[in-house]
Design an enzyme around this catalytic site. Structure first.
Site, PDB file in Angstrom:
ATOM      1  N   ASP A  39       3.580 -20.889 -37.649  1.00 16.01           N
ATOM      2  CA  ASP A  39       3.718 -21.883 -36.577  1.00 16.01           C
ATOM      3  C   ASP A  39       3.706 -23.273 -37.207  1.00 16.01           C
ATOM      4  O   ASP A  39       3.236 -23.456 -38.328  1.00 16.01           O
ATOM      5  CB  ASP A  39       2.591 -21.761 -35.549  1.00 16.01           C
ATOM      6  CG  ASP A  39       2.766 -22.746 -34.397  1.00 16.01           C
ATOM      7  OD1 ASP A  39       3.896 -22.896 -33.894  1.00 16.01           O
ATOM      8  OD2 ASP A  39       1.777 -23.412 -34.011  1.00 16.01           O
ATOM      9  N   SER A  40       4.180 -24.249 -36.429  1.00 22.00           N
ATOM     10  CA  SER A  40       4.136 -25.630 -36.897  1.00 22.00           C
ATOM     11  C   SER A  40       2.695 -26.120 -37.043  1.00 22.00           C
ATOM     12  O   SER A  40       2.447 -27.100 -37.734  1.00 22.00           O
ATOM     13  CB  SER A  40       4.857 -26.532 -35.896  1.00 22.00           C
ATOM     14  OG  SER A  40       4.196 -26.460 -34.643  1.00 22.00           O
ATOM     15  N   CYS A  43       6.243 -19.405 -32.964  1.00 27.22           N
ATOM     16  CA  CYS A  43       6.567 -20.785 -32.581  1.00 27.22           C
ATOM     17  C   CYS A  43       7.889 -20.731 -31.842  1.00 27.22           C
ATOM     18  O   CYS A  43       8.899 -20.273 -32.398  1.00 27.22           O
ATOM     19  CB  CYS A  43       6.683 -21.638 -33.846  1.00 27.22           C
ATOM     20  SG  CYS A  43       7.235 -23.327 -33.540  1.00 27.22           S
ATOM     21  N   GLU A  72      -3.249 -30.364 -31.228  1.00 34.23           N
ATOM     22  CA  GLU A  72      -3.398 -30.638 -32.665  1.00 34.23           C
ATOM     23  C   GLU A  72      -4.509 -31.658 -32.931  1.00 34.23           C
ATOM     24  O   GLU A  72      -5.134 -31.635 -33.979  1.00 34.23           O
ATOM     25  CB  GLU A  72      -2.069 -31.147 -33.257  1.00 34.23           C
ATOM     26  CG  GLU A  72      -0.978 -30.078 -33.328  1.00 34.23           C
ATOM     27  CD  GLU A  72      -1.245 -28.976 -34.362  1.00 34.23           C
ATOM     28  OE1 GLU A  72      -1.706 -29.284 -35.478  1.00 34.23           O
ATOM     29  OE2 GLU A  72      -0.994 -27.794 -34.038  1.00 34.23           O
ATOM     30  N   CYS A 105       5.520 -22.207 -25.330  1.00 34.17           N
ATOM     31  CA  CYS A 105       5.058 -22.849 -26.565  1.00 34.17           C
ATOM     32  C   CYS A 105       3.718 -22.208 -26.878  1.00 34.17           C
ATOM     33  O   CYS A 105       2.851 -22.119 -25.996  1.00 34.17           O
ATOM     34  CB  CYS A 105       4.894 -24.357 -26.362  1.00 34.17           C
ATOM     35  SG  CYS A 105       4.097 -25.179 -27.763  1.00 34.17           S
ATOM     36  N   HIS A 164       1.244 -23.176 -28.403  1.00 31.54           N
ATOM     37  CA  HIS A 164       0.058 -24.034 -28.280  1.00 31.54           C
ATOM     38  C   HIS A 164      -0.524 -24.007 -26.860  1.00 31.54           C
ATOM     39  O   HIS A 164      -1.710 -24.268 -26.665  1.00 31.54           O
ATOM     40  CB  HIS A 164       0.419 -25.493 -28.587  1.00 31.54           C
ATOM     41  CG  HIS A 164       0.542 -25.827 -30.044  1.00 31.54           C
ATOM     42  ND1 HIS A 164       1.560 -25.355 -30.831  1.00 31.54           N
ATOM     43  CD2 HIS A 164      -0.227 -26.612 -30.844  1.00 31.54           C
ATOM     44  CE1 HIS A 164       1.418 -25.842 -32.068  1.00 31.54           C
ATOM     45  NE2 HIS A 164       0.338 -26.601 -32.093  1.00 31.54           N
TER      46      HIS A 164
END
Ligand code: DGL
Length: 278
Positions: A12-13, A75, A162, A196, A198
């Site tokens: 994932d990013s 992701c 994040e 997403c 996240h």
């Protein structure tokens, strides 16, 4: 690690893919996993196709160097913008016997069986929304059951995760705004894809601000895990190249201390991470 070490790679990013890894580890505990978070370059959602493809390919190659025969792009942005090129153009050249899978198709198949009235909402990054991957795939794979797909880009949600500012009034402000905008576009939405990885980390606020009752929220962790289990059963030649000694390894392109602290919070157990460069 010996040459018998062939973990499943999870990319994932940043932290979002941990919501997928967590379910993988719960349901497939015997497998080895290596997680790679490109935290130094997150978010990907606002980046161009070319850049997301370049970064994702670098990560996949790095995971192959770790011994992976199978990599899951946990992701949506990378799945939307890079998966097809990697599968069709790069894999035949660099690793014809290895596999890279994404998270969009499993989610699409799931929602097609859930929505009662065919009105589906998708919350995702700007990049995933701009790619139109969800409307295109839903049209293609829902067998006509999904009649309307309405998307809303939520560019602030990944930075909220994040930067570990979930459950704050600032986070709630953006979550409420995006949800209201989505349901204003289509008040009939009965199923909502969190497109997403996240976003499940924001689930409490998301549920709080869905403006109507009875909306089904589709989180990807469990769905992608079921599809992975199924994939491994259908592809014993890949499964036998996945080692099963229950190890977990964590790689990040950012500082390890913040990653270890936040990952432990999301996963519910302490971890050790290694900083790498891509
Ligand atoms: N978890 C990624 C996704 O599923 C977030 C992308 C980003 O870095 O913006 O799309």
């Amino acid at each position: 690690m010996t040459s018998n070490y062939h973990p499943i790679g999870v990319f994932d990013s940043g932290y979002g893919g941990l919501t997928v890894l967590k379910e993988f580890v719960n349901q497939l505990p015997e497998y080895d996993f290596v997680y790679l978070g490109d935290n130094a370059r997150t978010p990907y959602g606002t980046r161009s196709f070319d850049v997301v493809y370049e970064y994702t390919l670098e990560a996949v190659k790095r995971l192959f160097d770790e011994g992976c025969h199978l990599v899951v792009l946990a992701c949506n942005t990378a799945s939307a913008k890079a998966l097809r090129s990697i599968q069709q153009r790069d894999l035949p050249l660099i690793a014809p016997h290895k596999r890279v899978l994404g998270v969009i198709r499993p989610s699409v198949e799931e929602v097609a069986g859930i929505s009662k009235n065919g009105h589906v909402g998708v919350l995702a990054t700007s990049g995933t929304v701009a790619s139109d991957s969800y409307p295109i795939e839903l049209e293609k794979w829902s067998g006509g059951r999904v009649r309307q797909t309405t998307q809303e880009a939520c560019p602030m949600w990944v930075p909220i995760v994040e930067n570990n500012v979930m459950n704050t009034p600032g986070a709630d402000y953006f979550i409420q705004q995006n949800l209201e905008a989505l349901f204003q576009k289509d008040p009939l939405i009965d199923s909502l894809i969190l497109g997403c990885t996240h976003y499940p980390l924001l689930i409490d606020s998301i549920r709080k601000f869905i403006p109507q009752e009875g909306v089904r929220v589709i989180e990807q962790g469990k769905i992608v895990t079921q599809k992975l289990q199924n994939y491994l059963l259908r592809h014993p030649e890949i499964d036998e190249n996945c080692s099963k000694t229950s190890t977990r390894k964590f790689l990040t392109t950012e500082g390890v201390h913040f990653f270890e602290a936040l990952a432990a919070q999301f996963l519910g157990y302490p971890i050790k991470a290694t900083k790498i460069e891509l």
